[in-house]
Scaffold this motif. Structure first.
Motif, PDB file in Angstrom:
ATOM      1  N   ASP A 231       0.818  -1.214   0.000  1.00  0.00           N
ATOM      2  CA  ASP A 231       0.000   0.000   0.000  1.00  0.00           C
ATOM      3  C   ASP A 231       0.854   1.268   0.000  1.00  0.00           C
ATOM      4  OD1 ASP A 231      -2.040  -1.811   0.198  1.00  0.00           O
ATOM      5  OD2 ASP A 231      -2.475  -1.412   2.321  1.00  0.00           O
ATOM      6  N   LYS A 232       1.998   1.212   0.692  1.00  0.00           N
ATOM      7  CA  LYS A 232       2.809   2.428   0.859  1.00  0.00           C
ATOM      8  C   LYS A 232       3.412   2.919  -0.442  1.00  0.00           C
ATOM      9  CE  LYS A 232       7.065  -0.072   2.108  1.00  0.00           C
ATOM     10  NZ  LYS A 232       8.096  -0.226   3.142  1.00  0.00           N
ATOM     11  N   TYR A 233       3.431   2.064  -1.471  1.00  0.00           N
ATOM     12  CA  TYR A 233       4.000   2.473  -2.753  1.00  0.00           C
ATOM     13  C   TYR A 233       2.973   3.132  -3.666  1.00  0.00           C
ATOM     14  CZ  TYR A 233       8.002  -0.342  -1.338  1.00  0.00           C
ATOM     15  OH  TYR A 233       9.078  -0.852  -0.654  1.00  0.00           O
TER      16      TYR A 233
ATOM     17  N   LEU B 216       0.114   6.258  -3.739  1.00  0.00           N
ATOM     18  CA  LEU B 216      -0.418   7.431  -3.059  1.00  0.00           C
ATOM     19  C   LEU B 216      -1.585   8.002  -3.851  1.00  0.00           C
ATOM     20  CD1 LEU B 216       2.901   9.287  -2.090  1.00  0.00           C
ATOM     21  CD2 LEU B 216       1.599   7.642  -0.725  1.00  0.00           C
TER      22      LEU B 216
ATOM     23  N   GLU C 120      -1.340   7.592   1.516  1.00  0.00           N
ATOM     24  CA  GLU C 120      -1.181   6.170   1.230  1.00  0.00           C
ATOM     25  C   GLU C 120      -2.534   5.506   0.984  1.00  0.00           C
ATOM     26  OE1 GLU C 120       0.009   2.428   3.957  1.00  0.00           O
ATOM     27  OE2 GLU C 120       1.596   3.960   3.782  1.00  0.00           O
TER      28      GLU C 120
END
Length: 709
Positions: free
Chosen positions: A505-507, A509, A514
């Motif tokens: 998920d953090k990759y 935006l 996020e």
């Protein structure tokens, strides 16, 4: 090899002469040791360069003692280098790198132990008592001078004489200038992006695939044991994983320049290290120092940076994105857990990238913070800074969302050149500067760009087979303004694109926040809009998928259509075409020239790590250069002293110093053996090219070799 630390067996002497009496025994005890500690004399050293960190040629001369004769093939010479120097491994030496009185030392007769270099005399070299010895260590041996300027000397010993000290020599140091360091986010214990820029000195030229940049972090920073090259760029070019070395003891990362990056004297260099590299900020807030040097500018230069509270990485969207045009800037971020901003009292600072035009003043009516007109706005052209006072009616809490809109009428103009840019944000409470996500400006060179598209998809690299980041930008009206938190956005890629099995998920935006969830469903990526999305009343949505996620372009050039739809309006499907260009391996022609490190791959210029040359009437080229030019996979096996090249389903295995090649489960004989020249593996060009089904042509007048695939 014979050991140099010979010891006299005094007990056997005493037994032999025991009958002579105590007087003679005393004579033996006191006189014999004097003979044993005879040392070389008149030792001198001359260098071909005195530049710090440079590989040098060493000319060392000395005289042996009155009982110090040396026998070729048996006796040895030892040279002790300063502690500040690191010698190459012994298996990196070649026959001829060292000569004694004009004769080459065989590479197997060379040993390295710490800072001591030992080698056996060539069989044809005998040195008489009081005789003279001249040792030359060639520059190609790769023994580099200390990186710090100062005065140094060597010590020289032989099998029969203890060490003597040479004359002193002074190392001249040069250093980089204009060092800048940005850490984002600069919070304690955070995995951070590092952007490090500097200028080389007047003698700071750096060569691709040969020279290095050294970055020494403070001891409080946590480094991983290794770093993948995909997380590091030098002047926008990704570094090979094999060219990144982490020394955790010294807290230093050594980065060899990528193959296409050659840096001139006084040229600006930018190194970016992504947070995916897992470099972790110190555990305590404070000011720290980072040191940078290069192979050419070996003196370390330091720059301080601050670790403390910080906002999250800001997201930036601009409209329009034309170069040199006045634009609307929308900037979103979140304050830290202790980053509350007081209404009408605290400030937000925006530092714009180089070449952005900042007007002398901006009306506060042209800037809003969370939808409310700013209390005050001041500008600094020289610092490219806009300072925004929080509106008197807006309280911003700890860990709270902030949205700044600087209207087009404010007069801020985009940079002229096409490229990706990043601005920086800090606040009164979160004082550490934080770099934003990248945003793109499109200059005059991109005449075919459609600025009026309601939906745009951009790839960070349009070259075939490359791993890319994806930018999706659309006006919300495309999907009837119906998007809200919890909805899904689907991006469908053609089957020719390579998608990872999963994406963290953090990759991904969404407007800088996020994503709540990211799933791969066939050739589509489903992105769940985060909860905070409803807090932003904006006309556009910007989605970024980081390169680290692992999406790869098709292997073939051409036009490809991507499709986008949402769970809110699944019937509204919008497509966008992207163009994939040929990768290096897709070009039809590669041109090498004898004696030149410049090669041409299609219409691109490529800098080789060594020039092609002629050996025994055959053209040989650096194996790595040929493999890179053809787009082949090259695998080195140092233990087996062999190199395997794989290309288009074919595989060749070359063996050092051998004419035999393993191909298709058979041995094939070449005209000349594989050679090591200037620390590069050199192979016959025609044999390698034709083995991979390519046509090889020679032009005697221009001394060019053309490989046509």
């Amino acid at each position: 090899m014979k050991g140099l630390r010979r010891k006299l067996d005094f007990s056997s002497w005493v037994q032999k002469f025991a009958g002579v009496g105590l007087l003679l025994a005393a004579f033996v005890f006191f006189v014999a040791p004097d003979a044993a500690i005879a040392k070389v004399s008149d030792a001198t050293v001359k260098l071909n360069t005195y530049k710090a960190g440079a590989a040098a040629k060493y000319t060392i001369e000395f005289d042996v003692g009155s009982s110090g004769k040396l026998t070729g093939g048996e006796d040895e010479i030892s040279i002790y280098f300063p502690d500040e120097m690191t010698l190459p491994d012994e298996d990196e030496f070649s026959t001829g790198d060292i000569t004694v009185n004009g004769y080459s030392v065989y590479y197997r007769d060379i040993e390295v132990s710490g800072n001591r270099l030992d080698f056996t005399l060539p069989s044809k070299v005998d040195v008489k008592n009081n005789g003279h010895v001249k040792v030359i260590i060639d520059k190609d041996a790769g023994i580099k001078l200390p990186k710090e300027a100062g005065s140094y000397y060597l010590r020289v010993a032989t099998s029969n004489d203890s060490s003597g000290k040479t004359n002193s020599f002074t190392i001249d140091g040069s250093k980089i200038t204009s060092l800048e360091v940005s850490v984002s986010p600069p919070g304690v214990k955070e995995y951070a992006d590092y952007e490090i820029s500097f200028k080389t000195s007047s003698s700071g030229e750096l060569d691709a695939r040969e020279d290095c940049i050294y970055i020494q972090f403070p001891s409080e920073v946590t480094l991983p044991s290794s770093i993948s090259g995909k997380y590091i760029e030098v002047n926008g070019k990704t570094v090979s994983s094999s060219d990144v070395y982490v020394d955790d003891d010294d807290k230093t990362i050594e980065i060899t320049l990528p193959s296409k990056v050659n840096i001139d004297d006084r040229e600006k260099v930018t190194v970016t290290i992504d947070s995916g590299a897992k470099i972790r900020n110190p555990r305590s807030a404070g000011t720290y120092k980072l040191y940078v040097s290069t192979s050419a500018d070996a003196e370390k230069v330091s720059k301080s940076f601050t670790i403390g509270r910080s906002v999250t990485v800001p997201s930036v969207s601009i409209s329009p994105r034309d170069g040199e045009e006045e634009a609307k800037y929308t900037i979103t971020f979140r304050t830290s857990s202790d980053g509350a901003l007081r209404a009408g009292k605290d400030y937000i600072y925006v530092h714009f990238p180089e070449d952005t035009y900042i007007p002398g003043s901006i009306s506060r009516s042209d800037v809003t913070v969370n939808g409310v007109k700013a209390a005050d706005v001041t500008c600094s052209r020289s610092k490219r800074m806009v300072t925004i006072k929080v509106p008197s009616s807006v309280d911003i809490d700890d860990d709270d969302n902030v949205k700044i809109i600087i209207k087009e009428d404010a007069g801020i103009k985009n940079p002229e050149d096409t490229g990706y840019y990043r601005l920086q944000i800090s606040t009164s409470a979160d004082a550490s500067w934080v770099l934003s996500d990248r945003y793109r400006v499109v200059g005059d060179s991109d005449d075919d760009y459609d600025y009026d598209d309601d939906l745009v998809i951009e790839l960070s690299d349009n070259q075939a087979g490359e791993e890319v980041s994806v930018l999706l930008y659309f006006d919300n009206i495309v999907f009837d303004d119906d998007l809200e938190s919890g909805d899904r956005i689907y991006v469908i890629f053609p089957s020719d694109f390579t998608l990872p099995s999963s994406i963290a998920d953090k990759y991904v935006l969404v407007n800088g926040i996020e994503a709540d969830d990211v799933d791969r469903i066939g050739q589509s990526i489903a992105i769940t809009i985060p909860d905070d999305f409803d807090d932003y009343d904006d006309d556009t949505t910007v989605i970024t998928i980081d390169e680290i996620a692992g999406i790869k372009n098709p292997k073939s050039a051409g036009e490809y259509s991507l499709f986008v739809y949402t769970s809110a309006k699944p019937s509204e499907v919008v497509n966008y075409d992207v163009t994939i260009t040929k990768g290096v391996a897709d070009y039809d022609k590669v041109v090498f020239k004898i004696g030149s490190t410049v090669a041409y791959v299609g219409d691109k210029t490529v800098i080789l790590d060594a020039a092609p040359t002629i050996v025994d009437n055959y053209t040989v080229v650096p194996l790595r250069a040929l493999g890179d030019a053809l787009g082949a996979e090259t695998v080195y096996d140092e233990a087996g002293k062999k190199v395997t090249v794989k290309y288009d389903g074919e595989s060749l295995t070359f063996y050092l110093d051998s004419k035999y090649v393993w191909k298709d489960n058979n041995w094939v004989l070449m005209d000349i053996p594989v050679k090591i020249m200037n620390n590069r593996v050199m192979i016959p060009l025609r044999f390698a090219g034709q083995s991979f089904g390519a046509k090889v042509d020679w032009n005697g007048e221009s001394k060019e070799i053309t490989i046509t695939k």
